[in-house]
Enzyme design. Structure first.
Site, PDB file in Angstrom:
ATOM      1  N   HIS A   1       0.786  -1.236   0.000  1.00  0.00           N
ATOM      2  CA  HIS A   1       0.000   0.000   0.000  1.00  0.00           C
ATOM      3  C   HIS A   1       0.812   1.278   0.000  1.00  0.00           C
ATOM      4  O   HIS A   1       0.238   2.361  -0.054  1.00  0.00           O
ATOM      5  CB  HIS A   1      -0.953   0.028   1.204  1.00  0.00           C
ATOM      6  CG  HIS A   1      -2.113  -0.886   1.078  1.00  0.00           C
ATOM      7  ND1 HIS A   1      -3.291  -0.506   0.467  1.00  0.00           N
ATOM      8  CD2 HIS A   1      -2.284  -2.170   1.479  1.00  0.00           C
ATOM      9  CE1 HIS A   1      -4.142  -1.518   0.507  1.00  0.00           C
ATOM     10  NE2 HIS A   1      -3.558  -2.537   1.112  1.00  0.00           N
TER      11      HIS A   1
ATOM     12  N   LYS B   1      -8.444  14.245   3.434  1.00  0.00           N
ATOM     13  CA  LYS B   1      -7.582  13.070   3.519  1.00  0.00           C
ATOM     14  C   LYS B   1      -6.712  13.266   4.754  1.00  0.00           C
ATOM     15  O   LYS B   1      -6.682  14.357   5.326  1.00  0.00           O
ATOM     16  CB  LYS B   1      -6.703  12.945   2.266  1.00  0.00           C
ATOM     17  CG  LYS B   1      -5.975  14.238   1.883  1.00  0.00           C
ATOM     18  CD  LYS B   1      -5.241  14.162   0.547  1.00  0.00           C
ATOM     19  CE  LYS B   1      -6.162  14.174  -0.644  1.00  0.00           C
ATOM     20  NZ  LYS B   1      -6.053  12.947  -1.450  1.00  0.00           N
ATOM     21  N   ARG B   2      -5.990  12.215   5.191  1.00  0.00           N
ATOM     22  CA  ARG B   2      -5.075  12.393   6.314  1.00  0.00           C
ATOM     23  C   ARG B   2      -4.071  13.504   5.992  1.00  0.00           C
ATOM     24  O   ARG B   2      -3.688  13.699   4.841  1.00  0.00           O
ATOM     25  CB  ARG B   2      -4.357  11.069   6.622  1.00  0.00           C
ATOM     26  CG  ARG B   2      -5.262  10.020   7.264  1.00  0.00           C
ATOM     27  CD  ARG B   2      -5.729  10.420   8.654  1.00  0.00           C
ATOM     28  NE  ARG B   2      -4.633  10.435   9.598  1.00  0.00           N
ATOM     29  CZ  ARG B   2      -4.395   9.472  10.494  1.00  0.00           C
ATOM     30  NH1 ARG B   2      -5.195   8.435  10.599  1.00  0.00           N
ATOM     31  NH2 ARG B   2      -3.369   9.562  11.307  1.00  0.00           N
TER      32      ARG B   2
ATOM     33  N   LYS C   1       1.015  14.506   0.820  1.00  0.00           N
ATOM     34  CA  LYS C   1      -0.289  14.843   0.220  1.00  0.00           C
ATOM     35  C   LYS C   1      -0.393  16.337  -0.111  1.00  0.00           C
ATOM     36  O   LYS C   1      -1.317  16.778  -0.773  1.00  0.00           O
ATOM     37  CB  LYS C   1      -1.424  14.389   1.147  1.00  0.00           C
ATOM     38  CG  LYS C   1      -1.506  12.867   1.285  1.00  0.00           C
ATOM     39  CD  LYS C   1      -2.576  12.452   2.286  1.00  0.00           C
ATOM     40  CE  LYS C   1      -2.559  10.957   2.587  1.00  0.00           C
ATOM     41  NZ  LYS C   1      -3.190  10.160   1.514  1.00  0.00           N
TER      42      LYS C   1
ATOM     43  N   THR D   1      -8.285   6.779  -2.915  1.00  0.00           N
ATOM     44  CA  THR D   1      -9.643   6.297  -3.204  1.00  0.00           C
ATOM     45  C   THR D   1     -10.651   7.435  -3.074  1.00  0.00           C
ATOM     46  O   THR D   1     -11.721   7.394  -3.678  1.00  0.00           O
ATOM     47  CB  THR D   1     -10.041   5.135  -2.273  1.00  0.00           C
ATOM     48  OG1 THR D   1      -9.644   5.441  -0.945  1.00  0.00           O
ATOM     49  CG2 THR D   1      -9.379   3.837  -2.723  1.00  0.00           C
TER      50      THR D   1
ATOM     51  N   LYS E   1     -14.196   8.687  -5.276  1.00  0.00           N
ATOM     52  CA  LYS E   1     -15.490   9.067  -4.684  1.00  0.00           C
ATOM     53  C   LYS E   1     -15.957  10.415  -5.230  1.00  0.00           C
ATOM     54  O   LYS E   1     -17.130  10.587  -5.570  1.00  0.00           O
ATOM     55  CB  LYS E   1     -15.372   9.110  -3.154  1.00  0.00           C
ATOM     56  CG  LYS E   1     -15.145   7.734  -2.542  1.00  0.00           C
ATOM     57  CD  LYS E   1     -14.638   7.786  -1.099  1.00  0.00           C
ATOM     58  CE  LYS E   1     -14.158   6.399  -0.681  1.00  0.00           C
ATOM     59  NZ  LYS E   1     -13.467   6.398   0.618  1.00  0.00           N
TER      60      LYS E   1
END
Length: 752
Positions: free
Chosen positions: A287, A478-479, A484, A586, A590
């Protein structure tokens, strides 16, 4: 897993009936649904992926079990106090959990510590401490197919004689209080996402779930008849034909040595046969490629906690290295690179290497990620067994992430193409026929506007923030993590603010920038990023020159139930990680399914989203993986960009000077210092392209018809990203089973 009530009604086809019944009792179903706690038993994408997979496996009629830990406290609840994240315990079981059923009849012992004894009858692991694993079962219903699978979560219980053995004669009270030590194993979820923290309690948790689950699997295997003449099955030849174990990252990697221990020590299977069975049974999903996320456990910790497993790992590694040495004689460096044991000041066990040698299939979770896994992270292993490496691009369940969270959009779609898309999302392609259909364009836009109004009302009620529902809802949830690049989003927000300030009379496209996500409690930089976001919000949102043209909102306590509200309301989805760092993502899927357009880098599944919808229907910007690698070779120098780009320089100077933290001017020096001198994720390198791309977003947004047409094209091309497709690929290409669309007869009808 989020909440279960509405998902159960949707999958059982009971939502309208329940709605009506509750209404007749003078109650509001939606109000009732808001009372349920989220089950937050994982950290981020990896845990949520498992939840989507459970839904798809049940919907595809696969006989599958999801195993995990029943944490007493899940992911912390996030409060924002003075702009800082504050954690509080997630006491989600406080009022009980109506969806679970304890199964004490299947309670199992799990052993820790002790020592290894070599006897004529074989190897024995003795003098261990025992903790009991109590299973709790939660039903997982498939979509309208009368299939119900099981999620089985283990809770730790102390045995009744715990600490009351012969050597502890004295203090009975103390001994009973010490039961907590055993039961702490399932007390709390470690809140790190994409970061490894080598704590003994965490290793105990990993072994606990694995040991209990494997005993459960073997008990079920032995008690099944399938054509076996023995009253009790003792032959494990057929085990891999009947059982597949999918390792969700390396966290359950101990399944490999544990299965070996059971087969060799307990069931007396020959070593080589046991290894063949183990490899054919297990498969490993990787992952992440971030080095700080890789699990590398100190050998010393294993020696104490799991001495037999350490022996087994050494033996497996020795055979593995002998094999490599035979193929590459004299290549000592290759042996070092490929060993499961890393030598050094502290000897460590590389769990990813253990997973690769102990599995018959290894997969990444998006094409670009699987290529990186094959060609760099596990390159040496690919040279050895290229056929072992696969790709399985992630997906999301359209039941929760469309039907449940966006019924308005689901209705508008069903009106045009029927309901088949719910279990075959590729049918959304039929919407391409309606890209120019004026009624459809109007209906899609209307649903989005209703979702935005509803979310605005929710934010006003919950956080007392007033927002302009006709503004662009620009969302990044998101985290919080440096890779990110929430900081890149912040720099855009500041740049937008400065542009409005420097020419207040000019017309600007109004935006509400929403950023949400939890930071790991020990991750200082992530917590600083949250403080920066809230501080920018304080300045921007109270500036009278700006008015309602720009708002910056931090979405507190982001979780599944909040995602279900925010995602259907979003216009723009931000997926802006440095190319090569986000394995898949993911959330991106969405948003696409729910009628938002994506601004993103060519990273993770964004690449495949652009391929499906056409790159011209996403806002793609920034460096590709090759560009990042080239920049690494040249050497990334942030100063260069700072000197060359006046708007970037102004933004950094404002952060640095205390413009956003007047009470504490030095507040953000760590952020600025990181961005200028050791930014692994090259925020400045993509700044210029990002700002330019955001300008294109603005241009399209002022043409609602063209915007909505792009939205429709995106929705129509999102079919690939159903977890039903993902699971069908796992089933056929890894597990060797065939999904079935056939409906079970309902329980009130006799079976054949």
């Amino acid at each position: 897993m989020g909440r279960t009530l509405q998902n159960t009604m949707v999958n059982l086809g009971l939502q309208n009936a329940c709605d009506e019944a509750i209404y007749q009792l003078g109650l509001d179903l939606e109000e009732l649904e808001e009372i349920e706690e989220d089950a937050g038993l994982g950290n981020g994408g990896l845990g949520r992926l498992a939840a989507c997979f459970l839904d798809s496996m049940a919907t595809l009629g696969l006989a599958a079990y999801g195993y995990g830990i029943r944490y007493e406290f899940g992911i912390f609840n996030q409060k924002i106090v003075d702009g800082w994240q504050v954690e509080e315990a997630d006491d989600w079981l406080r009022y009980g959990n109506p969806w679970e059923k304890a199964r004490p009849e299947y309670m199992l012992p799990v052993h820790f510590y002790g020592r290894v004894d070599h006897t004529p009858e074989g190897v024995k692991w003795i003098d261990t401490q025992v903790v009991l694993a109590m299973p709790y079962d939660t039903p997982v219903p498939g979509y309208k197919n009368n299939t119900v699978n099981t999620m089985r979560l283990w809770s730790a219980k102390a045995p009744n004689d715990f600490n009351l053995q012969e050597f502890n004669v004295g203090d009975y009270i103390e001994a009973v209080l010490d039961r907590n030590l055993a039961e702490n194993i399932s007390r709390v979820l470690y809140p790190n996402d994409n970061f490894f923290e080598g704590k003994e309690l965490r290793l105990k948790q990993e072994y606990f779930v694995v040991a209990a689950t494997l005993q459960d699997i073997i008990r079920r295997f032995k008690s099944s008849k399938f054509g076996c003449r023995d009253p009790v099955r003792t032959c494990f030849e057929t085990f891999p034909d009947k059982v597949a174990i999918q390792l969700n990252d390396t966290h359950p990697a101990l399944a490999i040595p544990e299965l070996m221990r059971i087969l060799v020590d307990v069931e007396k299977v020959d070593w080589d046969k046991a290894w063949e069975i183990t490899k054919r049974t297990c498969a490993y999903t990787n992952h992440t490629v971030l080095p700080e996320a890789l699990e590398r456990w100190p050998v010393s910790m294993f020696e104490k906690l799991l001495p037999r497993h350490l022996d087994i790992i050494y033996a497996l590694n020795q055979r593995h290295l002998d094999h490599v040495a035979a193929l590459y004689p004299g290549d000592i460096d290759r042996l070092r690179r490929m060993s499961v044991i890393e030598e050094g000041d502290c000897k460590r066990i590389n769990m990813a290497h253990l997973c690769v040698i102990g599995s018959h299939a290894v997969n990444g979770v998006a094409r670009i990620h699987s290529d990186i896994v094959k060609n760099s992270v596990f390159k040496d292993f690919r040279d050895l067994e290229p056929e072992k490496f696969q790709n399985k691009t992630n997906g999301i369940t359209p039941r929760r992430w469309l039907l449940l969270c966006n019924p308005g959009l689901a209705d508008v779609i069903a009106e045009k193409i029927g309901e088949g898309f719910i279990t075959d999302l590729s049918q959304l392609k039929k919407l391409l026929n309606f890209v120019n259909n004026e009624t459809f364009i109007r209906d899609v836009a209307k649903v989005k506007q209703e979702n935005k109004l509803k979310f605005s009302a929710y934010l006003e009620e919950q956080y007392k923030v007033k927002i302009n529902p006709s503004s662009m809802f620009d969302v990044q949830v998101k985290r919080i993590h440096e890779y990110k690049r929430q900081l890149l989003n912040c720099l855009h927000a500041i740049t937008l603010y400065n542009r409005i300030r420097s020419d207040p009379s000019k017309s600007f496209v109004p935006r509400t920038i929403m950023i949400g996500g939890k930071a790991a409690p020990g991750y200082h930089m992530a917590k600083m990023i949250i403080k920066l976001i809230t501080s920018i919000g304080e300045v921007v949102n109270s500036d009278p020159y700006v008015g309602d043209r720009l708002k910056v909102i931090f979405l507190e306590n982001y979780r599944v139930s909040l995602a279900e509200k925010a995602i259907p309301a979003a216009d723009l989805s931000q997926q802006i990680s440095t190319a090569g760092t986000e394995a898949s993502g993911t959330g991106n899927m969405k948003f696409m399914l729910n009628g938002a357009l994506t601004i993103g880098t060519m990273d993770g599944a964004n690449v495949e989203m652009a391929e499906e919808a056409g790159e011209e229907n996403l806002f793609i910007f920034g460096m590709r993986v090759e560009d990042v690698e080239a920049l690494d070779r040249r050497g990334y120098n942030a100063q260069e960009y700072y000197d060359r780009l006046p708007e970037l320089r102004q933004a950094i100077d404002q952060i640095s000077s205390g413009f956003f933290s007047p009470r504490d001017p030095g507040c953000f020096r760590d952020i600025v210092n990181m961005l200028m001198y050791h930014d692994r994720f090259k925020v400045f390198a993509d700044y210029e392209a990002y700002i330019k791309c955001q300008g294109q977003v603005d241009q399209l947004f002022v043409d609602p018809r063209e915007w909505t047409k792009k939205v429709i094209r995106n929705i129509a091309c999102s079919g690939k990203f159903s977890s039903d497709r993902t699971i069908t690929e796992y089933a056929r290409e890894i597990w060797g089973v065939e999904p079935s669309a056939t409906q079970m007869p309902p329980p009130n009808l006799p079976r054949e």
